[in-house]
Design a protein around this motif. Sequence first.
Motif, PDB file in Angstrom:
ATOM      1  N   MET A   3      13.645 -11.862   7.564  1.00  0.00           N
ATOM      2  CA  MET A   3      14.350 -11.527   8.643  1.00  0.00           C
ATOM      3  C   MET A   3      15.733 -11.803   8.463  1.00  0.00           C
ATOM      4  O   MET A   3      16.057 -13.194   8.185  1.00  0.00           O
ATOM      5  CB  MET A   3      13.866 -11.920   9.912  1.00  0.00           C
ATOM      6  N   SER A  44      10.998  -4.013  13.423  1.00  0.00           N
ATOM      7  CA  SER A  44      11.907  -5.198  13.880  1.00  0.00           C
ATOM      8  C   SER A  44      12.672  -4.806  15.181  1.00  0.00           C
ATOM      9  O   SER A  44      12.884  -3.558  15.663  1.00  0.00           O
ATOM     10  CB  SER A  44      12.768  -5.274  13.025  1.00  0.00           C
ATOM     11  N   ALA A  76      15.079  -6.413   8.111  1.00  0.00           N
ATOM     12  CA  ALA A  76      13.910  -7.160   7.717  1.00  0.00           C
ATOM     13  C   ALA A  76      13.247  -6.664   6.585  1.00  0.00           C
ATOM     14  O   ALA A  76      13.342  -5.345   6.266  1.00  0.00           O
ATOM     15  CB  ALA A  76      12.848  -7.123   8.801  1.00  0.00           C
ATOM     16  N   LEU A 119       7.673 -11.680   5.375  1.00  0.00           N
ATOM     17  CA  LEU A 119       8.368 -10.883   6.177  1.00  0.00           C
ATOM     18  C   LEU A 119       9.793 -11.891   5.880  1.00  0.00           C
ATOM     19  O   LEU A 119       9.626 -13.190   6.365  1.00  0.00           O
ATOM     20  CB  LEU A 119       7.947 -11.609   7.673  1.00  0.00           C
ATOM     21  N   HIS A 162       9.575  -6.247   4.495  1.00  0.00           N
ATOM     22  CA  HIS A 162       8.347  -6.431   4.756  1.00  0.00           C
ATOM     23  C   HIS A 162       7.505  -5.957   3.663  1.00  0.00           C
ATOM     24  O   HIS A 162       7.670  -5.156   2.880  1.00  0.00           O
ATOM     25  CB  HIS A 162       7.927  -5.220   5.774  1.00  0.00           C
ATOM     26  N   SER A 201       9.982  -9.319  14.653  1.00  0.00           N
ATOM     27  CA  SER A 201       9.630  -8.489  13.402  1.00  0.00           C
ATOM     28  C   SER A 201       8.144  -8.476  12.881  1.00  0.00           C
ATOM     29  O   SER A 201       7.721  -9.999  13.147  1.00  0.00           O
ATOM     30  CB  SER A 201      10.579  -8.950  12.198  1.00  0.00           C
ATOM     31  N   TYR A 247      19.323 -16.232   8.538  1.00  0.00           N
ATOM     32  CA  TYR A 247      18.008 -15.662   7.920  1.00  0.00           C
ATOM     33  C   TYR A 247      16.886 -16.533   7.641  1.00  0.00           C
ATOM     34  O   TYR A 247      17.063 -17.830   7.888  1.00  0.00           O
ATOM     35  CB  TYR A 247      18.113 -15.033   6.505  1.00  0.00           C
TER      36      TYR A 247
END
Length: 166
Positions: free
Chosen positions: A99, A70, A143, A97, A145, A84, A114
């Motif tokens: 964010m 990120s 973030a 993903l 993942h 990201s 977001y």
Amino acid sequence: MEEVNAMKNKVLKKLIVLAVVGMITAGAGVSTQAADLTDPLGTETDADYSEDISYSTSLARSSHLNCGISTIKRVSSNEVSITSTTQGHHECDKLWLSMYLERKVDGVYSTYKYWEFTALNSTSLTRSMTVIVPSGSYYRLRAYHAAKEGTTKESTTTRTQGILVN
């Protein structure tokens, strides 16, 4: 458009470097996992740019998820650029993903905006955007993942340092 391509190339180069570093440090059990992600105050930097990388250094610990990256960059007095990436070791059934652009108000970071993304049958998932924000505050990017292959899902989180937008 050129700026987006340049940023994608920069992220790709960093992923290659991470893969090499990961192979070198795999036997040493070194981890670049971000420290205590629950700290509501976080840390700030005087720089206009911040980056966090979290990746697995051992294929035994992570067979599918390679890393998360990120970045946040101050573009102007009321704009930040965020990027990201969720990177798999191989093509995975599904990548996630999420964010979270966070803003510091009264000494505490909370979610300002977001976004959530997924990709099927992919090796990586990257999203970049420029966001208009109120000036005079610190902003950071957090973030989530994840990668799933079959019934196995692996995940990690990243969180940049806060940068001042004024």
